[in-house]
Design a protein around this motif. Structure first.
Motif, PDB file in Angstrom:
ATOM      1  N   LEU A 175     -42.225  -0.502 -26.861  1.00 16.53           N
ATOM      2  CA  LEU A 175     -41.953   0.434 -27.967  1.00 16.53           C
ATOM      3  C   LEU A 175     -42.553  -0.033 -29.290  1.00 16.53           C
ATOM      4  O   LEU A 175     -42.845   0.780 -30.157  1.00 16.53           O
ATOM      5  CB  LEU A 175     -40.443   0.654 -28.106  1.00 16.53           C
ATOM      6  N   ASP A 212     -43.415   6.112 -29.286  1.00 15.17           N
ATOM      7  CA  ASP A 212     -43.032   7.429 -28.771  1.00 15.17           C
ATOM      8  C   ASP A 212     -43.046   7.497 -27.245  1.00 15.17           C
ATOM      9  O   ASP A 212     -42.981   8.595 -26.695  1.00 15.17           O
ATOM     10  CB  ASP A 212     -43.977   8.504 -29.325  1.00 15.17           C
ATOM     11  N   PRO A 250     -41.683   7.846 -23.872  1.00 20.68           N
ATOM     12  CA  PRO A 250     -40.400   8.185 -23.236  1.00 20.68           C
ATOM     13  C   PRO A 250     -39.983   7.218 -22.122  1.00 20.68           C
ATOM     14  O   PRO A 250     -38.806   6.863 -22.045  1.00 20.68           O
ATOM     15  CB  PRO A 250     -40.616   9.599 -22.695  1.00 20.68           C
ATOM     16  N   HIS A 288     -38.357   4.236 -23.721  1.00 21.49           N
ATOM     17  CA  HIS A 288     -37.023   4.577 -24.230  1.00 21.49           C
ATOM     18  C   HIS A 288     -36.033   4.642 -23.074  1.00 21.49           C
ATOM     19  O   HIS A 288     -34.904   4.138 -23.169  1.00 21.49           O
ATOM     20  CB  HIS A 288     -37.036   5.913 -24.977  1.00 21.49           C
ATOM     21  N   GLY A 297     -32.755   2.221 -22.623  1.00 19.77           N
ATOM     22  CA  GLY A 297     -31.413   2.784 -22.530  1.00 19.77           C
ATOM     23  C   GLY A 297     -30.746   2.451 -21.212  1.00 19.77           C
ATOM     24  O   GLY A 297     -29.560   2.105 -21.159  1.00 19.77           O
ATOM     25  N   LYS A 354     -29.115   6.418 -28.090  1.00 20.69           N
ATOM     26  CA  LYS A 354     -30.246   7.000 -28.825  1.00 20.69           C
ATOM     27  C   LYS A 354     -31.525   6.936 -27.990  1.00 20.69           C
ATOM     28  O   LYS A 354     -32.306   7.887 -27.971  1.00 20.69           O
ATOM     29  CB  LYS A 354     -30.438   6.277 -30.156  1.00 20.69           C
ATOM     30  N   ALA A 355     -31.738   5.826 -27.295  1.00 22.44           N
ATOM     31  CA  ALA A 355     -32.937   5.684 -26.465  1.00 22.44           C
ATOM     32  C   ALA A 355     -32.939   6.710 -25.333  1.00 22.44           C
ATOM     33  O   ALA A 355     -33.956   7.364 -25.073  1.00 22.44           O
ATOM     34  CB  ALA A 355     -33.028   4.265 -25.909  1.00 22.44           C
ATOM     35  N   LEU A 374     -33.617  10.252 -26.677  1.00 23.94           N
ATOM     36  CA  LEU A 374     -35.052  10.462 -26.932  1.00 23.94           C
ATOM     37  C   LEU A 374     -35.809  10.703 -25.632  1.00 23.94           C
ATOM     38  O   LEU A 374     -36.676  11.576 -25.560  1.00 23.94           O
ATOM     39  CB  LEU A 374     -35.639   9.261 -27.667  1.00 23.94           C
ATOM     40  N   ALA A 375     -35.484   9.934 -24.609  1.00 20.16           N
ATOM     41  CA  ALA A 375     -36.147  10.104 -23.318  1.00 20.16           C
ATOM     42  C   ALA A 375     -35.843  11.483 -22.725  1.00 20.16           C
ATOM     43  O   ALA A 375     -36.731  12.152 -22.203  1.00 20.16           O
ATOM     44  CB  ALA A 375     -35.707   9.001 -22.357  1.00 20.16           C
TER      45      ALA A 375
END
Length: 110
Positions: free
Chosen positions: A17, A22, A24, A27, A31, A64-65, A68-69
């Motif tokens: 990251l 950005d 995915p 992320h 997560g 949050k991760a 976003l994914a």
């Protein structure tokens, strides 16, 4: 690798990251690693048992991760992914164990 050492997986995802903020799959890996580290840790005396402030901050970062994914790659999202997200949103003492899941990454090289 992912199934054996969740904290190392988290470090690798965070390194990815830094170069590709950005991405995915990175992320998702971050997560998921946080979810599995938190749900497999001993509940007492550990920084990964959701009893400490650090654990709660990790849960927020993991949520949050995964969010976003999910937004970036809805086609890769599944019921197990949603279970991880729900746990990180509202941790419980007896989480339903979700399997380790890998996303297929399609890339292009010149």
């Amino acid at each position: 690798f992912m199934e054996r050492d969740f904290l190392s997986t988290l470090k690798v995802a965070l390194a990815c990251l830094r170069h590709f903020p950005d991405a995915p799959p990175a992320h998702f890996a971050a997560g998921q690693a946080i979810y599995h580290a938190l749900t497999r840790a001993p509940p007492s005396g550990s920084k990964l048992g959701l009893g400490s402030k650090d654990d709660k901050e990790l849960a927020v970062a993991g949520r949050k991760a995964l969010e976003l994914a999910k937004v970036s790659e809805p086609g890769s999202w599944c019921q197990a992914c949603e279970g991880m997200l729900q746990y990180l949103t509202k941790p419980s003492l007896n989480p339903t164990r979700q399997p380790v899941r890998l996303w297929r990454v399609h890339s292009w090289r010149p």
